[in-house]
Write a protein that holds these residues in place. Structure first.
Motif, PDB file in Angstrom:
ATOM      1  N   ARG A   1       0.751  -1.284  -0.154  1.00 44.09           N
ATOM      2  CA  ARG A   1      -0.015   0.055   0.028  1.00 44.09           C
ATOM      3  C   ARG A   1       0.875   1.320  -0.004  1.00 44.09           C
ATOM      4  NH1 ARG A   1      -5.808  -0.958   1.424  1.00 44.09           N
ATOM      5  NH2 ARG A   1      -5.890  -2.965   0.875  1.00 44.09           N
ATOM      6  N   LEU A   2       2.118   1.248   0.897  1.00 40.30           N
ATOM      7  CA  LEU A   2       2.619   2.338   0.659  1.00 40.30           C
ATOM      8  C   LEU A   2       3.860   2.233  -0.544  1.00 40.30           C
ATOM      9  CD1 LEU A   2       3.878   2.365   4.484  1.00 40.30           C
ATOM     10  CD2 LEU A   2       2.059   3.790   3.236  1.00 40.30           C
ATOM     11  N   GLY A   3       3.895   1.344  -1.333  1.00 45.18           N
ATOM     12  CA  GLY A   3       4.983   1.288  -2.531  1.00 45.18           C
ATOM     13  C   GLY A   3       6.252   1.353  -2.138  1.00 45.18           C
ATOM     14  N   VAL A   4       6.604   0.397  -0.811  1.00 50.06           N
ATOM     15  CA  VAL A   4       7.822   0.122  -0.605  1.00 50.06           C
ATOM     16  C   VAL A   4       8.001  -1.225  -0.281  1.00 50.06           C
ATOM     17  CG1 VAL A   4       8.107   2.460   0.609  1.00 50.06           C
ATOM     18  CG2 VAL A   4       7.538   0.514   1.795  1.00 50.06           C
ATOM     19  N   THR A   5       9.032  -1.854   0.145  1.00 49.14           N
ATOM     20  CA  THR A   5       9.585  -3.086   0.310  1.00 49.14           C
ATOM     21  C   THR A   5       9.032  -3.604   1.647  1.00 49.14           C
ATOM     22  OG1 THR A   5      11.626  -2.693   1.018  1.00 49.14           O
ATOM     23  CG2 THR A   5      11.335  -3.164  -1.368  1.00 49.14           C
ATOM     24  N   PRO A   6       8.879  -4.770   2.144  1.00 48.75           N
ATOM     25  CA  PRO A   6       8.621  -4.874   3.203  1.00 48.75           C
ATOM     26  C   PRO A   6       9.760  -4.800   4.371  1.00 48.75           C
ATOM     27  CG  PRO A   6       7.648  -6.796   1.954  1.00 48.75           C
ATOM     28  CD  PRO A   6       8.628  -5.764   1.116  1.00 48.75           C
ATOM     29  N   ALA A   7      10.944  -4.763   3.883  1.00 42.91           N
ATOM     30  CA  ALA A   7      12.278  -4.379   4.540  1.00 42.91           C
ATOM     31  C   ALA A   7      12.200  -3.045   5.083  1.00 42.91           C
ATOM     32  CB  ALA A   7      13.500  -4.738   3.854  1.00 42.91           C
ATOM     33  N   ALA A   8      11.605  -2.114   4.217  1.00 46.64           N
ATOM     34  CA  ALA A   8      11.637  -0.649   4.547  1.00 46.64           C
ATOM     35  C   ALA A   8      10.501  -0.599   5.551  1.00 46.64           C
ATOM     36  CB  ALA A   8      11.148  -0.127   3.232  1.00 46.64           C
ATOM     37  N   VAL A   9       9.535  -1.345   5.620  1.00 47.46           N
ATOM     38  CA  VAL A   9       8.621  -1.197   6.679  1.00 47.46           C
ATOM     39  C   VAL A   9       9.128  -1.485   8.040  1.00 47.46           C
ATOM     40  CG1 VAL A   9       6.265  -1.982   7.547  1.00 47.46           C
ATOM     41  CG2 VAL A   9       6.524  -1.230   5.025  1.00 47.46           C
ATOM     42  N   SER A  10       9.801  -2.766   7.910  1.00 46.61           N
ATOM     43  CA  SER A  10      10.367  -3.504   9.156  1.00 46.61           C
ATOM     44  C   SER A  10      11.589  -2.522   9.720  1.00 46.61           C
ATOM     45  CB  SER A  10      11.424  -4.529   8.684  1.00 46.61           C
ATOM     46  OG  SER A  10      11.745  -5.393   9.691  1.00 46.61           O
ATOM     47  N   GLN A  11      12.238  -1.899   8.777  1.00 45.25           N
ATOM     48  CA  GLN A  11      13.544  -0.845   9.341  1.00 45.25           C
ATOM     49  C   GLN A  11      12.742   0.283  10.038  1.00 45.25           C
ATOM     50  OE1 GLN A  11      16.295   0.251   6.481  1.00 45.25           O
ATOM     51  NE2 GLN A  11      17.631   1.416   7.983  1.00 45.25           N
ATOM     52  N   ALA A  12      11.827   0.862   9.471  1.00 44.88           N
ATOM     53  CA  ALA A  12      11.264   2.009   9.776  1.00 44.88           C
ATOM     54  C   ALA A  12      10.456   1.688  11.314  1.00 44.88           C
ATOM     55  CB  ALA A  12      10.064   2.439   8.980  1.00 44.88           C
ATOM     56  N   THR A  13       9.875   0.723  11.519  1.00 44.64           N
ATOM     57  CA  THR A  13       9.435  -0.028  12.525  1.00 44.64           C
ATOM     58  C   THR A  13      10.351  -0.177  13.575  1.00 44.64           C
ATOM     59  OG1 THR A  13       7.517  -1.176  11.293  1.00 44.64           O
ATOM     60  CG2 THR A  13       7.639  -1.728  13.491  1.00 44.64           C
ATOM     61  N   THR A  14      11.247  -0.677  13.340  1.00 50.59           N
ATOM     62  CA  THR A  14      12.354  -0.992  14.252  1.00 50.59           C
ATOM     63  C   THR A  14      13.076   0.249  14.931  1.00 50.59           C
ATOM     64  OG1 THR A  14      12.760  -2.946  13.207  1.00 50.59           O
ATOM     65  CG2 THR A  14      14.563  -2.377  14.789  1.00 50.59           C
ATOM     66  N   GLU A  15      13.299   1.336  13.903  1.00 49.85           N
ATOM     67  CA  GLU A  15      13.946   2.459  14.358  1.00 49.85           C
ATOM     68  C   GLU A  15      13.149   3.607  14.789  1.00 49.85           C
ATOM     69  OE1 GLU A  15      16.708   3.292  11.082  1.00 49.85           O
ATOM     70  OE2 GLU A  15      17.709   1.245  11.357  1.00 49.85           O
ATOM     71  N   SER A  16      11.938   3.243  14.559  1.00 48.54           N
ATOM     72  CA  SER A  16      10.740   4.168  14.966  1.00 48.54           C
ATOM     73  C   SER A  16      10.564   5.597  14.115  1.00 48.54           C
ATOM     74  CB  SER A  16      10.737   4.541  16.370  1.00 48.54           C
ATOM     75  OG  SER A  16      10.414   3.731  17.348  1.00 48.54           O
TER      76      SER A  16
END
Length: 92
Positions: A11-26
């Motif tokens: 939905r955001l047009g990014v990779t799952p890794a990008a969501v994971s990193q943003a989540t981990t690093e807030s």
């Protein structure tokens, strides 16, 4: 709306890794506070509870089912458009 990491990434047009990193690093991902949406258990993200006001939902019917053009397809389309413009200008 409850989304998996992959669904949110799509939905955001990014990779799952990008969501994971943003989540981990807030950090924000595409301007959205994905870490705040994460539902965790024992430190692991189970899903993302996305508020309706986030406005990341598909608006066109069937838009989710349509694959976006690959880089090669997009370049081919742009090249064909450029050639068409060139040929129409050349005939003037």
């Amino acid at each position: 709306m409850r989304l998996t990491q992959k669904e949110l990434a799509d939905r955001l047009g990014v990779t799952p890794a990008a969501v994971s990193q943003a989540t981990t690093e807030s950090h924000k991902c595409q301007g959205y506070p994905v870490a705040k949406w994460a539902t965790r258990r024992c430190g692991q993200v189970l899903w993302y509870e996305v508020p309706s006001e986030a406005d990341i939902y598909e608006t066109e019917t069937g838009a989710e089912d349509q694959p976006s053009p690959s880089g090669g397809e997009r370049i081919a389309e742009e090249t064909m458009e450029a050639l068409s413009r060139f040929e129409s200008n050349d005939s003037d």
